[in-house]
Design an enzyme around this catalytic site. Structure first.
Site, PDB file in Angstrom:
ATOM      1  CE  LYS A   9      32.784 -39.957  32.096  1.00  0.00           C
ATOM      2  NZ  LYS A   9      31.944 -38.883  31.529  1.00  0.00           N
ATOM      3  CE1 TYR A  49      35.364 -34.943  32.624  1.00  0.00           C
ATOM      4  CE2 TYR A  49      34.982 -35.682  34.866  1.00  0.00           C
ATOM      5  CZ  TYR A  49      34.976 -35.922  33.501  1.00  0.00           C
ATOM      6  OH  TYR A  49      34.592 -37.150  33.017  1.00  0.00           O
ATOM      7  CG  ASN A 112      29.414 -39.660  29.075  1.00  0.00           C
ATOM      8  OD1 ASN A 112      29.988 -39.907  30.142  1.00  0.00           O
ATOM      9  ND2 ASN A 112      29.807 -38.697  28.259  1.00  0.00           N
ATOM     10  CG  HIS A 115      37.303 -39.162  30.311  1.00  0.00           C
ATOM     11  ND1 HIS A 115      36.940 -37.925  29.805  1.00  0.00           N
ATOM     12  CD2 HIS A 115      38.661 -39.179  30.309  1.00  0.00           C
ATOM     13  CE1 HIS A 115      38.038 -37.229  29.530  1.00  0.00           C
ATOM     14  NE2 HIS A 115      39.094 -37.974  29.822  1.00  0.00           N
ATOM     15  CD  GLU A 126      42.281 -36.485  30.149  1.00  0.00           C
ATOM     16  OE1 GLU A 126      41.431 -35.569  30.019  1.00  0.00           O
ATOM     17  OE2 GLU A 126      42.159 -37.599  29.593  1.00  0.00           O
TER      18      GLU A 126
END
Ligand code: CMP
Length: 143
Positions: A9, A49, A112, A115, A126
């Site tokens: 990310k 998402y 975080n 992913h 995905e």
């Protein structure tokens, strides 16, 4: 062969953790079959998402994922989906075990770092959302 979708990310890119993260997956023995650095279009972030679209954090999550460059990857290997989740650690870096990526480098659930697909079916969805078939490389890492 099993495949999973992994994204570093914008915070992971900004923290200069691309090499460290790739190193951990390579060291484990998984095979990189897709890799691209990109700015994420809003529509792609929202689709990725979409299961969280009713959550209060959804607008902030989409804003964050589209805020800077991201590294999208596909990794291959036996059991790679669940093993990658172990390498990554719990969603909240504060409770993620030391030795995991989030446990070693993060403190915020909204930042975080990385992913990873949560199941084999999700991984397939995905991967097809983020990559065209031509962008994936079939190669024999044992050669
Ligand atoms: P990820 O594994 O990419 O899947 C969904 C993401 O939503 C998750 O990582 C977190 O980055 C984010 N997320 C989950 N809970 C929260 C929260 N309470 N606040 C902000 N972001 C969250």
């Amino acid at each position: 062969m099993e495949r999973t979708f992994i994204a570093i990310k914008p915070d992971g890119v900004q923290r200069k953790l691309i090499g460290e993260i790739i190193r951990r997956f390579e060291a484990k023995g998984f095979t990189l079959v897709g890799l691209k650095m990109m700015s994420v279009p809003r529509e792609l972030a929202e689709k990725h998402y979409e299961v969280h679209q009713e959550k209060a954090f959804f607008p902030g999550l989409v804003k964050f994922i589209t805020s800077g460059p991201l590294v999208a990857m596909v990794w291959e290997g036996d059991g790679v989906v669940s093993s990658a989740r172990k390498i990554i650690g719990a969603t909240n870096p504060l409770t993620a075990e030391p030795g995991t990526i989030r446990g070693d480098f993060g403190v915020s659930v909204g930042r975080n770092l990385i992913h990873g697909s949560d199941a084999i079916e999700t991984a397939a969805k995905e991967i097809s959302l983020w990559f065209t078939p031509e962008e994936l490389v079939n190669w024999d890492s044992a050669m």
